[in-house]
Write an enzyme that holds these catalytic residues in place. Structure first.
Site, PDB file in Angstrom:
ATOM      1  N   GLY A  46       0.840  -1.195   0.000  1.00 12.57           N
ATOM      2  CA  GLY A  46       0.000   0.000   0.000  1.00 12.57           C
ATOM      3  C   GLY A  46       0.872   1.242   0.000  1.00 12.57           C
ATOM      4  O   GLY A  46       1.997   1.205   0.520  1.00 12.57           O
ATOM      5  N   GLN A  51       3.330   9.923   0.730  1.00 16.53           N
ATOM      6  CA  GLN A  51       4.609   9.224   0.893  1.00 16.53           C
ATOM      7  C   GLN A  51       5.556   9.477  -0.273  1.00 16.53           C
ATOM      8  O   GLN A  51       6.758   9.198  -0.175  1.00 16.53           O
ATOM      9  CB  GLN A  51       4.395   7.709   1.055  1.00 16.53           C
ATOM     10  CG  GLN A  51       3.691   7.336   2.354  1.00 16.53           C
ATOM     11  CD  GLN A  51       3.487   5.837   2.450  1.00 16.53           C
ATOM     12  OE1 GLN A  51       2.482   5.326   1.977  1.00 16.53           O
ATOM     13  NE2 GLN A  51       4.431   5.126   3.035  1.00 16.53           N
ATOM     14  N   CYS A  94       5.734  -0.163   7.193  1.00 19.33           N
ATOM     15  CA  CYS A  94       5.432   0.996   6.338  1.00 19.33           C
ATOM     16  C   CYS A  94       6.665   1.342   5.517  1.00 19.33           C
ATOM     17  O   CYS A  94       7.772   1.364   6.049  1.00 19.33           O
ATOM     18  CB  CYS A  94       5.053   2.184   7.219  1.00 19.33           C
ATOM     19  SG  CYS A  94       4.674   3.683   6.296  1.00 19.33           S
ATOM     20  N   LEU A  95       6.468   1.631   4.232  1.00 19.16           N
ATOM     21  CA  LEU A  95       7.608   1.975   3.371  1.00 19.16           C
ATOM     22  C   LEU A  95       8.297   3.262   3.836  1.00 19.16           C
ATOM     23  O   LEU A  95       9.459   3.484   3.512  1.00 19.16           O
ATOM     24  CB  LEU A  95       7.149   2.121   1.915  1.00 19.16           C
ATOM     25  CG  LEU A  95       6.661   0.817   1.257  1.00 19.16           C
ATOM     26  CD1 LEU A  95       6.110   1.103  -0.132  1.00 19.16           C
ATOM     27  CD2 LEU A  95       7.779  -0.212   1.192  1.00 19.16           C
ATOM     28  N   HIS A 136      -4.494   1.918   7.695  1.00 20.21           N
ATOM     29  CA  HIS A 136      -3.096   2.380   7.779  1.00 20.21           C
ATOM     30  C   HIS A 136      -2.851   3.486   6.742  1.00 20.21           C
ATOM     31  O   HIS A 136      -2.297   4.536   7.066  1.00 20.21           O
ATOM     32  CB  HIS A 136      -2.162   1.181   7.533  1.00 20.21           C
ATOM     33  CG  HIS A 136      -0.709   1.524   7.403  1.00 20.21           C
ATOM     34  ND1 HIS A 136       0.249   1.023   8.251  1.00 20.21           N
ATOM     35  CD2 HIS A 136      -0.036   2.313   6.511  1.00 20.21           C
ATOM     36  CE1 HIS A 136       1.443   1.498   7.893  1.00 20.21           C
ATOM     37  NE2 HIS A 136       1.293   2.280   6.833  1.00 20.21           N
ATOM     38  N   GLU A 137      -3.301   3.233   5.500  1.00 19.08           N
ATOM     39  CA  GLU A 137      -3.064   4.219   4.435  1.00 19.08           C
ATOM     40  C   GLU A 137      -3.877   5.487   4.673  1.00 19.08           C
ATOM     41  O   GLU A 137      -3.396   6.598   4.406  1.00 19.08           O
ATOM     42  CB  GLU A 137      -3.406   3.631   3.066  1.00 19.08           C
ATOM     43  CG  GLU A 137      -2.578   2.412   2.652  1.00 19.08           C
ATOM     44  CD  GLU A 137      -1.085   2.614   2.770  1.00 19.08           C
ATOM     45  OE1 GLU A 137      -0.605   3.742   2.583  1.00 19.08           O
ATOM     46  OE2 GLU A 137      -0.380   1.632   3.075  1.00 19.08           O
ATOM     47  N   HIS A 140      -2.227   7.925   6.830  1.00 24.93           N
ATOM     48  CA  HIS A 140      -1.223   8.753   6.138  1.00 24.93           C
ATOM     49  C   HIS A 140      -1.852  10.051   5.633  1.00 24.93           C
ATOM     50  O   HIS A 140      -1.194  11.094   5.595  1.00 24.93           O
ATOM     51  CB  HIS A 140      -0.646   8.003   4.926  1.00 24.93           C
ATOM     52  CG  HIS A 140       0.465   7.042   5.252  1.00 24.93           C
ATOM     53  ND1 HIS A 140       1.670   7.444   5.786  1.00 24.93           N
ATOM     54  CD2 HIS A 140       0.563   5.704   5.095  1.00 24.93           C
ATOM     55  CE1 HIS A 140       2.454   6.385   5.947  1.00 24.93           C
ATOM     56  NE2 HIS A 140       1.808   5.310   5.536  1.00 24.93           N
TER      57      HIS A 140
HETATM   58 NI    NI Z   1       2.573   3.381   5.577  1.00 24.99          NI
END
Ligand code: NI
Length: 169
Positions: A46, A51, A94-95, A136-137, A140
């Site tokens: 995701g 991000q 998370c990236l 989660h996304e 962000h």
């Molecule tokens: Ni994330």
């Protein structure tokens, strides 16, 4: 297709609140395509636009297993219409917080409304990994990272570890 750079903590842009998208047009679809490629390359399941430094309410996701065909999904202006009182823990990563994993407790089921790749309005129920990932996304989009759900000590340790990795790279 251009790959985008993924921002990592403690980059201040990750704390920004993303703005609603006015119209789903070709320019936005190009952004979504590039986000998807960037996510696959990372690799991750995701990615939110913030991000890659774009403060728009846009998320891409693919929850297919490695032995399955890709199942890219796009969420524009997502909203949670309902969330279950029942919660479930999940070991999240998370990236933007590379190589850090920890358990976060979230509602087990949610009902969503969003615009898809074509700009059509969709209502959909999510549970399991899909429910975890979309929440989660969507965090962000509010400038919230999964480590913000952890204790202050764990959060500070995570950021310190990422800073060290970045320095060593
Ligand atoms: Ni994330």
């Amino acid at each position: 297709m251009a790959l985008r750079e993924i921002l990592v903590v403690p980059h201040p842009v990750l704390k920004q609140v993303s703005q609603p998208v006015a119209v789903v047009d070709d320019e936005l679809r190009t952004l979504m395509d590039e986000m998807l490629e960037t996510m696959y390359e990372a690799p991750g399941i995701g990615l939110a636009a913030i991000q890659v430094g774009v403060p728009k309410r846009v998320i891409v996701m693919d929850l297919a297993r490695q032995d399955e065909e890709p199942q890219p999904r796009f969420f524009v202006n997502p909203e949670i219409l309902w969330a279950s009182e029942e919660t479930a823990p999940y070991e999240e990563g998370c990236l933007s917080v590379p190589d850090i994993y920890d358990e976060v407790e979230r509602p087990a089921k949610v009902k969503l409304r969003y615009l898809n790749y074509q700009g059509e309005q969709i209502e959909e129920d999510a549970e399991g990994l899909f429910a975890v990932c979309i929440q989660h996304e969507m965090d962000h989009l509010e400038g919230v990272l999964f480590i913000d759900h952890l204790s202050r000590l764990k959060r500070e340790q995570a950021i310190k570890k990422v800073k060290k990795q970045v320095k060593a790279a």
